[in-house]
Structure formats: structure tokens, C-alpha cells
Write a protein that holds these residues in place. Structure first.
Motif, PDB file in Angstrom:
ATOM      1  N   UNK A 199     -46.328  -4.593  14.059  1.00 32.47           N
ATOM      2  CA  UNK A 199     -45.610  -4.689  15.336  1.00 32.47           C
ATOM      3  C   UNK A 199     -44.163  -5.128  15.111  1.00 32.47           C
ATOM      4  N   UNK A 200     -43.961  -6.069  14.193  1.00 25.69           N
ATOM      5  CA  UNK A 200     -42.602  -6.535  13.914  1.00 25.69           C
ATOM      6  C   UNK A 200     -41.785  -5.451  13.218  1.00 25.69           C
ATOM      7  N   UNK A 201     -42.428  -4.720  12.315  1.00 24.25           N
ATOM      8  CA  UNK A 201     -41.726  -3.642  11.614  1.00 24.25           C
ATOM      9  C   UNK A 201     -41.286  -2.556  12.596  1.00 24.25           C
ATOM     10  N   UNK A 202     -42.175  -2.167  13.502  1.00 21.92           N
ATOM     11  CA  UNK A 202     -41.843  -1.134  14.469  1.00 21.92           C
ATOM     12  C   UNK A 202     -40.686  -1.567  15.359  1.00 21.92           C
ATOM     13  N   UNK A 203     -40.715  -2.812  15.817  1.00 19.55           N
ATOM     14  CA  UNK A 203     -39.639  -3.316  16.675  1.00 19.55           C
ATOM     15  C   UNK A 203     -38.315  -3.345  15.935  1.00 19.55           C
ATOM     16  N   UNK A 204     -38.338  -3.778  14.670  1.00 20.70           N
ATOM     17  CA  UNK A 204     -37.099  -3.840  13.886  1.00 20.70           C
ATOM     18  C   UNK A 204     -36.493  -2.453  13.707  1.00 20.70           C
ATOM     19  N   UNK A 205     -37.323  -1.500  13.349  1.00 21.57           N
ATOM     20  CA  UNK A 205     -36.832  -0.141  13.121  1.00 21.57           C
ATOM     21  C   UNK A 205     -36.314   0.474  14.418  1.00 21.57           C
TER      22      UNK A 205
END
Length: 431
Positions: free
Chosen positions: A89-95
Motif C-alpha cells: 500500500x505504501x509503495x503504490x501511494x509513493x509511486x
């Protein structure tokens, strides 16, 4: 893109006549082979989009260079970050925040986590997007946390509003394209602006915008357009026409059956396990593409060596690529009956007018002989009308035994055809 000064403009025109068997290489929404009315009669057709998609795939294989047109760049970059130990979830938000930090009007987040528009990017751009997020993982943390908190509040507010309105649901979309998640786009855009803010941010807008502007040889050849972001736009060097039959056609209906083999062995079924219908046609097609060599070299910032590699890959893709629709049921693996290449220094010339009047079948049947003869005659008419000063050289290769008067030098085989055409282009470029 660099403006390149050549002695003159150089174009490569490619015309071909190809017979296709009983097949359905390119179908419309109704399941029937695509068609068009030309010269007042119905013709078989293969769309230019269909042709360029398969052609581009073959060019990429030959060059060993890839570019992808997709809404899934954010999803692919997220998958890479998860492999590096990120929370999904954090990776998707960052990207997604990185992409939105480009601040390109109209580019948002879709409800499946991808983008709401197709992006055409070099293969390595997705990895570069993941690398950029990974390098700033610690700096991203507070912005991700705030974004998730804001999204949770917005979701709660939306839930209460839905209950108040009687749980009314929007009508489903008529197509399969993902819709924009406007709520997520708005929340993440607010945070994306902060990460590129001069006071409290850690990136610049150009850090991410440069990823959308990267290009390779494939994008230089086939072009790219992103609305509201002219820096990402690359004018295509290759133009491809819709292929169409040189003659009138009619769609043919094929009824088929499939046997339920297990029930047959058990003796519980003697008929078909499935009945269906498919639509096919059989065509002799005229195909045409043109490559602006001058534009290609400019798109490659003056790299003539890579440009030559692209031209050769483009030429070889004609025979190597297959428009594979219904391929397992029809095996439509024919090669062109005639290839004609003209290297021009004046303008591109499409010889489609040769077939405005449909070619009639010969007395014994068949359209190939009449079609290649018609193309030769029409090329000669153009030579008389335009003159031949604009032709740096032309050549053809064919399966036919007949001789052609107006199609330039006859190559004995396809490899000779390619090498002759490349030599003509080299001479035309150097003046």
C-alpha cells in the motif's frame, strides 16, 4: 528532439500486395472481419492500429529494444518496490504521488491503481520510477502517512453520504476501461505538490517529468502523444495506412462444432458438445507504410547509426511479423506476393488509387496477377505525373514470374531487397 539538417528530406515508401487465406486477422466488435466501402464496393480491411501494433512488436524483437503502452506503469513499479521490501500500500501511494507530481492536466489515478490514461514509456522507465521512490523512501514516509489518513477520512465521509442517499450506486461503465478514482487523485495530488515544494519538498517537478519524456528507438519511430504535456510528445516517423482488399469481398459464415470427448467415451453424448459460428473472408490486400527518415534521425538526436538499425528492422518486420487474429483456426502465414520500396526526396506517395476501381477476378479466378499489374501501371502513371527527380531509387521483390516496368530494380530475394534499399537510403542521406 533535435532539429537535424540533412541535404534534403528522405522518405521510404513501402507498398505490398499480399494474398491472405480464409481468415479473420482483424475483427470488429461484431466479431466479423473489418471492412470498408472503397470505390463504392465493400472491401476487406485491416486497421492501421492493428498493423502497427504487430509491426511494432516485431521491430522491438529485432532491435532488442522495448517500449510499453499501458495504464499499468504504477502497478509495475509498485511490484518492483514490494520485491525490495516495501509495504504494498505504501509503495503504490509513493509511486502514484511521483506520477502526479508531474502535474500534467488530465493524468490521474484509476480505480484499479493504474493511470487513467495510457502512457507510452521505454521499458526502463518503470524501473527508474521505482528507483526514484526507493532512493527517497525515508522522505516519503510522512507524506504517505498523511495521504493514507486523508484517504481514510474521505472514504468515511463518502460512506456516510452514500447511506444518506439510500446506497445509490452509479450505473456501471459500458466498456472495460478503468474509471478515474477522483477522490484518490485529489488527495494524492495535494501531497504530490508538497513533495515538490521548494520549501518542504525533496524533489523537483522535473525529477518525475523527465521520466515521462524519456524515449528510445521504438518511441522515436512510432511516436508518442500525451495531452497537455508537449515535452513528452514525439511525432511519429512511421505512418501506416489501413490495409484493404484490391477487390470486392463478402463475409462468409462458418458453423463449427466441438465434441465433448469424455461424454462421448462414456456413451452419454453422440452429438456436439458446443455449436458456434465464426465469420471469415479471403482477401488480396494492398498495404502501405511510409517512414520519414529525416524525422527519425531528428527524434534520435542525430544518431544515424541507430536510425539505420530502425529502418532495417522496419523493412524486415514486413516479412517477419504476423497479424495473428484467429491464428490457431486459420494459420494465415503468407508472405507478401510483391514488395515495392521507393526512397523519395520530395514527398511520400501512396499508390492506393490503383485500386479505387476494384480488381475483377481473372477468367479462371484469382486477384493476384491483376493486382500486381495494376500497381505497376499506377506507379508508372505517378512517374509521368510527378517526374522521377524525387525518386532516389526504387526496387521490388516478388513471388511472381512476370516482369514489372515501373517498380525499379528487381531483387532476387528479400535480403537483397533490404540491402539495396538501405544502400539507397545511405546515399540519399549523405546527398
Amino acid at each position: 528532439m533535435t532539429s537535424i539538417s540533412l541535404p534534403r528530406a528522405v522518405y521510404l515508401d513501402l507498398a505490398q500486395i499480399q494474398a491472405t487465406p480464409y481468415a479473420s486477422a482483424n475483427r470488429g466488435r461484431n466479431g466479423a472481419p473489418k471492412s470498408a466501402v472503397i470505390g463504392g464496393v465493400l472491401r476487406g480491411r485491416e486497421s492501421s492500429q492493428h498493423e502497427k501494433y504487430h509491426q511494432r512488436g516485431t521491430v522491438q524483437e529485432i532491435l532488442g529494444v522495448k517500449a510499453f503502452r499501458s495504464r499499468g506503469a504504477t502497478l509495475s513499479a509498485t511490484a518492483q518496490l514490494v520485491q525490495r521490501g516495501w509495504d504494498e500500500a505504501e509503495a503504490l501511494t509513493a509511486v502514484q504521488m511521483l506520477l502526479l507530481s508531474c502535474q500534467v492536466k488530465g493524468v490521474g489515478i484509476a480505480d484499479n491503481g493504474g493511470t487513467n490514461v495510457l502512457l507510452f514509456l521505454p521499458e526502463g522507465a518503470v524501473t527508474e520510477l521505482a528507483d526514484l521512490a526507493d532512493r527517497h523512501r525515508a522522505e516519503f514516509a510522512p507524506f504517505i502517512a498523511q495521504a493514507h489518513a486523508d484517504l481514510a477520512k474521505a472514504a468515511q465521509k463518502k460512506s456516510k453520504a452514500k447511506t444518506k442517499d439510500g446506497d445509490a450506486e452509479a450505473a456501471p461503465a459500458e466498456d472495460d476501461e478503468p474509471e478515474e478514482d477522483t477522490n484518490r487523485t485529489q488527495v494524492l495530488t495535494a501531497q504530490a505538490k508538497k513533495i515538490t515544494d521548494k520549501k518542504g519538498g525533496f524533489l523537483t517537478k522535473d525529477d518525475t517529468l523527465s521520466l515521462l519524456r524519456t524515449r528510445n528507438a521504438v518511441i522515436a519511430a512510432y511516436g508518442r502523444m500525451l495531452a497537455n504535456e508537449p515535452g513528452s510528445t514525439v511525432e511519429s516517423a512511421i505512418q501506416t495506412a489501413h490495409a484493404f482488399s484490391t477487390h470486392a469481398v463478402s463475409t462468409q459464415l462458418d458453423s463449427f462444432t466441438a465434441v465433448d470427448e469424455i461424454l462421448k467415451e462414456l456413451g452419454e453424448a453422440s452429438g456436439a458438445g458446443h455449436l458456434g459460428e465464426q465469420r471469415y473472408n479471403s482477401t488480396t490486400l494492398y498495404r502501405y507504410s511510409t517512414l520519414n527518415i529525416t524525422k527519425l534521425i531528428g527524434n534520435l538526436d542525430g544518431d544515424r547509426t541507430t536510425a539505420r538499425d530502425v529502418v532495417e528492422a522496419f523493412l524486415r518486420s514486413i516479412v517477419a511479423h504476423r497479424n495473428a487474429g484467429k491464428v490457431s483456426a486459420t494459420a494465415p502465414h503468407t508472405v507478401p506476393h510483391l514488395l515495392y520500396a521507393a526512397v523519395r526526396t520530395d514527398r511520400p506517395v501512396n499508390l492506393a488509387g490503383a485500386f479505387e476501381e476494384p480488381v475483377p477476378a481473372t477468367a479462371t479466378g484469382g486477384y493476384l496477377t491483376a493486382s500486381v499489374t495494376r500497381l505497376d501501371t499506377h506507379a508508372g502513371a505517378h512517374h509521368r505525373f510527378l517526374g522521377v527527380k524525387g525518386i532516389a531509387g526504387h526496387a521490388h521483390v516478388t513471388l511472381a514470374d512476370q516482369e514489372f516496368t515501373h517498380l525499379g530494380d528487381r531483387a532476387d530475394n528479400f535480403d537483397e531487397f533490404v540491402s539495396t534499399t538501405l544502400a539507397t537510403i545511405d546515399k540519399a542521406i549523405t546527398g
